[in-house]
Design a protein around this motif. Structure first.
Motif, PDB file in Angstrom:
ATOM      1  N   ASP A   7       0.813  -0.991   0.085  1.00 10.15           N
ATOM      2  CA  ASP A   7      -0.041   0.100   0.037  1.00 10.15           C
ATOM      3  C   ASP A   7       0.857   1.338  -0.008  1.00 10.15           C
ATOM      4  O   ASP A   7       0.612   2.313  -0.599  1.00 10.15           O
ATOM      5  N   GLY A   8       1.812   1.197   0.812  1.00 13.51           N
ATOM      6  CA  GLY A   8       2.793   2.453   0.861  1.00 13.51           C
ATOM      7  C   GLY A   8       3.552   2.667  -0.481  1.00 13.51           C
ATOM      8  O   GLY A   8       3.576   3.931  -1.124  1.00 13.51           O
ATOM      9  N   LEU A   9       3.813   1.579  -1.144  1.00 10.63           N
ATOM     10  CA  LEU A   9       4.509   1.893  -2.415  1.00 10.63           C
ATOM     11  C   LEU A   9       3.361   2.405  -3.613  1.00 10.63           C
ATOM     12  O   LEU A   9       3.860   3.130  -4.284  1.00 10.63           O
ATOM     13  N   VAL A  10       2.281   1.999  -3.426  1.00  9.72           N
ATOM     14  CA  VAL A  10       1.238   2.325  -4.341  1.00  9.72           C
ATOM     15  C   VAL A  10       0.801   3.896  -3.957  1.00  9.72           C
ATOM     16  O   VAL A  10       0.909   4.853  -5.022  1.00  9.72           O
ATOM     17  N   ARG A  11       0.904   4.538  -2.811  1.00 12.39           N
ATOM     18  CA  ARG A  11       0.525   5.800  -2.369  1.00 12.39           C
ATOM     19  C   ARG A  11       1.929   6.719  -2.957  1.00 12.39           C
ATOM     20  O   ARG A  11       1.547   7.713  -3.478  1.00 12.39           O
ATOM     21  N   VAL A  12       3.117   6.175  -2.664  1.00 10.00           N
ATOM     22  CA  VAL A  12       4.337   6.741  -3.290  1.00 10.00           C
ATOM     23  C   VAL A  12       4.341   6.988  -4.709  1.00 10.00           C
ATOM     24  O   VAL A  12       4.649   8.037  -5.262  1.00 10.00           O
ATOM     25  N   GLY A  13       3.895   5.720  -5.277  1.00  9.64           N
ATOM     26  CA  GLY A  13       3.880   5.784  -6.726  1.00  9.64           C
ATOM     27  C   GLY A  13       3.041   6.660  -7.291  1.00  9.64           C
ATOM     28  O   GLY A  13       3.214   7.475  -8.323  1.00  9.64           O
ATOM     29  N   ALA A  14       1.911   6.709  -6.837  1.00 10.96           N
ATOM     30  CA  ALA A  14       0.826   7.763  -6.934  1.00 10.96           C
ATOM     31  C   ALA A  14       1.359   9.388  -6.991  1.00 10.96           C
ATOM     32  O   ALA A  14       0.887  10.155  -8.052  1.00 10.96           O
ATOM     33  N   VAL A  15       1.976   9.464  -5.894  1.00 14.34           N
ATOM     34  CA  VAL A  15       2.423  11.109  -5.896  1.00 14.34           C
ATOM     35  C   VAL A  15       3.521  11.338  -6.773  1.00 14.34           C
ATOM     36  O   VAL A  15       3.449  12.252  -7.484  1.00 14.34           O
ATOM     37  N   VAL A  48      12.331  15.830 -15.040  1.00 11.42           N
ATOM     38  CA  VAL A  48      11.305  15.627 -14.245  1.00 11.42           C
ATOM     39  C   VAL A  48      10.197  15.045 -14.809  1.00 11.42           C
ATOM     40  O   VAL A  48       9.207  14.294 -14.120  1.00 11.42           O
ATOM     41  N   SER A  49      10.048  15.240 -15.876  1.00  8.85           N
ATOM     42  CA  SER A  49       8.494  14.518 -16.604  1.00  8.85           C
ATOM     43  C   SER A  49       8.622  13.056 -16.591  1.00  8.85           C
ATOM     44  O   SER A  49       7.785  12.437 -16.571  1.00  8.85           O
ATOM     45  N   MET A  50       9.992  12.574 -16.449  1.00  7.28           N
ATOM     46  CA  MET A  50      10.224  11.274 -16.556  1.00  7.28           C
ATOM     47  C   MET A  50       9.749  10.698 -15.212  1.00  7.28           C
ATOM     48  O   MET A  50       9.670   9.312 -14.990  1.00  7.28           O
ATOM     49  N   LEU A  51       9.528  11.304 -14.135  1.00  2.75           N
ATOM     50  CA  LEU A  51       8.823  10.717 -13.139  1.00  2.75           C
ATOM     51  C   LEU A  51       7.543  10.251 -13.103  1.00  2.75           C
ATOM     52  O   LEU A  51       7.197   9.497 -12.263  1.00  2.75           O
ATOM     53  N   MET A  52       6.867  10.623 -14.117  1.00  5.66           N
ATOM     54  CA  MET A  52       5.421   9.949 -14.443  1.00  5.66           C
ATOM     55  C   MET A  52       5.836   8.402 -14.576  1.00  5.66           C
ATOM     56  O   MET A  52       4.923   7.737 -14.007  1.00  5.66           O
ATOM     57  N   GLY A  53       6.849   8.303 -15.661  1.00  7.08           N
ATOM     58  CA  GLY A  53       6.903   6.682 -15.662  1.00  7.08           C
ATOM     59  C   GLY A  53       7.256   5.849 -14.466  1.00  7.08           C
ATOM     60  O   GLY A  53       7.058   4.878 -14.205  1.00  7.08           O
ATOM     61  N   ILE A 110       6.638   2.360  -9.651  1.00  4.44           N
ATOM     62  CA  ILE A 110       6.562   2.233  -8.263  1.00  4.44           C
ATOM     63  C   ILE A 110       5.246   1.758  -7.779  1.00  4.44           C
ATOM     64  O   ILE A 110       5.265   0.607  -7.034  1.00  4.44           O
ATOM     65  N   ALA A 111       4.185   2.212  -8.414  1.00  2.00           N
ATOM     66  CA  ALA A 111       2.805   1.794  -7.981  1.00  2.00           C
ATOM     67  C   ALA A 111       2.435   0.370  -8.601  1.00  2.00           C
ATOM     68  O   ALA A 111       2.171  -0.454  -7.879  1.00  2.00           O
ATOM     69  N   GLY A 112       2.954   0.009  -9.621  1.00  2.00           N
ATOM     70  CA  GLY A 112       3.039  -1.287 -10.238  1.00  2.00           C
ATOM     71  C   GLY A 112       3.686  -2.350  -9.310  1.00  2.00           C
ATOM     72  O   GLY A 112       3.158  -3.214  -9.017  1.00  2.00           O
ATOM     73  N   ALA A 113       4.780  -1.864  -8.829  1.00  2.00           N
ATOM     74  CA  ALA A 113       5.492  -2.962  -7.713  1.00  2.00           C
ATOM     75  C   ALA A 113       4.717  -2.920  -6.481  1.00  2.00           C
ATOM     76  O   ALA A 113       4.723  -3.983  -5.935  1.00  2.00           O
ATOM     77  N   GLY A 114       4.007  -1.960  -6.023  1.00  3.67           N
ATOM     78  CA  GLY A 114       3.426  -1.932  -4.795  1.00  3.67           C
ATOM     79  C   GLY A 114       2.246  -3.041  -5.144  1.00  3.67           C
ATOM     80  O   GLY A 114       1.826  -3.624  -4.245  1.00  3.67           O
ATOM     81  N   VAL A 115       1.606  -2.888  -6.249  1.00  7.41           N
ATOM     82  CA  VAL A 115       0.120  -3.985  -6.506  1.00  7.41           C
ATOM     83  C   VAL A 115       0.772  -5.239  -6.696  1.00  7.41           C
ATOM     84  O   VAL A 115      -0.063  -6.277  -6.152  1.00  7.41           O
ATOM     85  N   MET A 116       2.018  -5.540  -7.242  1.00  4.79           N
ATOM     86  CA  MET A 116       2.562  -6.900  -7.402  1.00  4.79           C
ATOM     87  C   MET A 116       2.803  -7.311  -6.062  1.00  4.79           C
ATOM     88  O   MET A 116       2.536  -8.652  -5.524  1.00  4.79           O
TER      89      MET A 116
END
Length: 83
Positions: A14-22, A52-57, A62-68
């Motif tokens: 869950d923490g990875l998904v939140r960080v990934g979303a931010v 900085v735009s590359m942070l989107m990917g 990061i969020a995908g790793a949290g889901v996995m």
């Protein structure tokens, strides 16, 4: 039976998904900012702004790793209850 509020139980990942979303949102805003000069006819931003735009990917990964990680934890939990 005791009820727990939804915010109390933090599943693995869950923490990875939140960080990934931010991080994704920061990258998305940076992407909009760097594309704006193309439509406004102003000077483009420096290369750092495009980096900085590359942070989107990165945020998406990061969020995908949290889901996995959450999926793996749920599978381990389901496997231990069947045995």
């Amino acid at each position: 039976m005791t009820a727990t509020p939804a915010g109390d139980s933090a599943a693995p990942g869950d923490g990875l998904v939140r960080v990934g979303a931010v991080v994704f949102i920061i990258g998305a805003v940076a992407t909009l900012v760097t594309v704006a000069p193309l439509f406004l006819g102003t000077d483009p931003f420096p290369t750092l702004a495009y980096a900085v735009s590359m942070l989107m990917g990165v945020g998406f990964l990061i969020a995908g790793a949290g889901v996995m990680r959450s999926i793996a934890a749920q599978r381990r939990q389901a496997g231990s209850t069947r045995s």
